[in-house]
Design a protein around this motif. Structure first.
Motif, PDB file in Angstrom:
ATOM      1  N   VAL A 247      13.722 -34.417 -23.177  1.00 30.55           N
ATOM      2  CA  VAL A 247      12.924 -35.200 -22.355  1.00 30.55           C
ATOM      3  C   VAL A 247      12.355 -36.278 -22.983  1.00 30.55           C
ATOM      4  CG1 VAL A 247      11.948 -32.831 -21.422  1.00 30.55           C
ATOM      5  CG2 VAL A 247      11.162 -33.677 -23.378  1.00 30.55           C
ATOM      6  N   TRP A 248      11.644 -37.142 -22.379  1.00 24.83           N
ATOM      7  CA  TRP A 248      11.255 -38.440 -22.824  1.00 24.83           C
ATOM      8  C   TRP A 248       9.928 -38.187 -23.416  1.00 24.83           C
ATOM      9  CZ3 TRP A 248      14.347 -42.153 -23.716  1.00 24.83           C
ATOM     10  CH2 TRP A 248      15.301 -42.373 -23.184  1.00 24.83           C
ATOM     11  N   ILE A 249       9.072 -38.774 -24.106  1.00 27.41           N
ATOM     12  CA  ILE A 249       8.014 -38.419 -24.801  1.00 27.41           C
ATOM     13  C   ILE A 249       6.666 -38.301 -23.783  1.00 27.41           C
ATOM     14  CG2 ILE A 249       8.141 -39.647 -26.697  1.00 27.41           C
ATOM     15  CD1 ILE A 249       6.897 -42.127 -25.708  1.00 27.41           C
ATOM     16  N   ASP A 250       6.993 -38.488 -22.314  1.00 25.47           N
ATOM     17  CA  ASP A 250       6.023 -38.283 -21.399  1.00 25.47           C
ATOM     18  C   ASP A 250       6.395 -37.050 -20.480  1.00 25.47           C
ATOM     19  OD1 ASP A 250       8.234 -39.159 -19.862  1.00 25.47           O
ATOM     20  OD2 ASP A 250       7.181 -40.769 -18.810  1.00 25.47           O
ATOM     21  N   GLN A 251       7.403 -36.355 -21.131  1.00 24.14           N
ATOM     22  CA  GLN A 251       7.980 -34.968 -20.552  1.00 24.14           C
ATOM     23  C   GLN A 251       9.028 -35.165 -19.284  1.00 24.14           C
ATOM     24  OE1 GLN A 251       7.480 -32.432 -22.325  1.00 24.14           O
ATOM     25  NE2 GLN A 251       6.686 -33.866 -23.891  1.00 24.14           N
ATOM     26  N   GLU A 252       9.409 -36.344 -18.731  1.00 26.80           N
ATOM     27  CA  GLU A 252      10.283 -36.735 -17.888  1.00 26.80           C
ATOM     28  C   GLU A 252      11.682 -36.322 -18.398  1.00 26.80           C
ATOM     29  OE1 GLU A 252      12.521 -40.260 -15.817  1.00 26.80           O
ATOM     30  OE2 GLU A 252      10.512 -40.424 -15.859  1.00 26.80           O
ATOM     31  N   PRO A 253      12.599 -35.481 -17.606  1.00 32.16           N
ATOM     32  CA  PRO A 253      13.811 -35.042 -18.026  1.00 32.16           C
ATOM     33  C   PRO A 253      14.618 -36.364 -18.541  1.00 32.16           C
ATOM     34  CG  PRO A 253      12.994 -33.943 -16.411  1.00 32.16           C
ATOM     35  CD  PRO A 253      12.103 -34.795 -16.139  1.00 32.16           C
ATOM     36  N   VAL A 254      15.422 -36.306 -19.590  1.00 31.70           N
ATOM     37  CA  VAL A 254      16.364 -37.499 -19.724  1.00 31.70           C
ATOM     38  C   VAL A 254      17.837 -37.343 -18.865  1.00 31.70           C
ATOM     39  CG1 VAL A 254      17.633 -38.213 -21.786  1.00 31.70           C
ATOM     40  CG2 VAL A 254      15.331 -37.649 -22.169  1.00 31.70           C
TER      41      VAL A 254
END
Length: 167
Positions: free
Chosen positions: A108-115
């Motif tokens: 996940v990115w630092i904003d919790q969006e999946p990579v």
């Protein structure tokens, strides 16, 4: 119009003497605060002077008013690679804002969006053309990897690397 502006500059005229169209005054579509520069429509800072662990460099980005870069768009990612090469920055390891720490295999990115996994972001390696990330529980922080042409790879969060910050 451009020829006229060029002629004025050759003659020593200042752009502040004339009301120019906005497109001639601003570079890019966004305005970035120093040390950030516009890259692919976003404000980024490629720090080639400082190295540290993933968390140390995340704090460094925050101290500059940003955070680790989020490369969730192929065009922005390509623009960043062109920016690195075009400015003569070293081909090195650069921390980016993705991790699977605490939830192995779920990046996940630092904003919790999946990579997004796989191509065009993550590196391939070896005779079997293994797709990164392959580091298991020992490698939980993402970086642009010098050995893989700046494709994503998973690294040990405690290793030292440069950083790319985003505002």
């Amino acid at each position: 119009m451009i020829n006229f502006l060029f002629l004025l500059l050759l003659l020593g005229a200042s752009a502040s003497c004339f009301k120019l169209p906005q497109k001639f005054i601003m570079k890019g579509e966004v305005s970035c605060e120093s040390p950030f520069q516009e890259v692919g429509g976003r404000c980024m800072y490629v720090d080639i002077l400082n190295k540290g662990t993933w968390s140390v460099m995340r704090n460094h980005c925050k101290s500059l008013g940003g955070d680790l870069v989020k490369l969730n768009d192929g065009e922005v990612y390509a623009a960043l690679i062109r920016h690195i090469h075009g400015n003569g920055f070293p081909i090195d390891y650069y921390w980016i804002g993705a991790t699977d720490e605490g939830h192995e295999g779920l990046w996940v990115w630092i904003d919790q969006e999946p990579v997004q996994m796989g191509t065009p972001y993550w590196a391939n390696c070896g005779c079997d053309n293994d797709q990164m990330p392959t580091g298991g529980t020992a490698q939980n922080c993402a970086l642009l990897d010098a050995h893989f042409h700046l494709y994503f790879n998973d690294g040990t969060c405690s290793q030292e690397a440069n950083v790319i910050c985003e505002q």
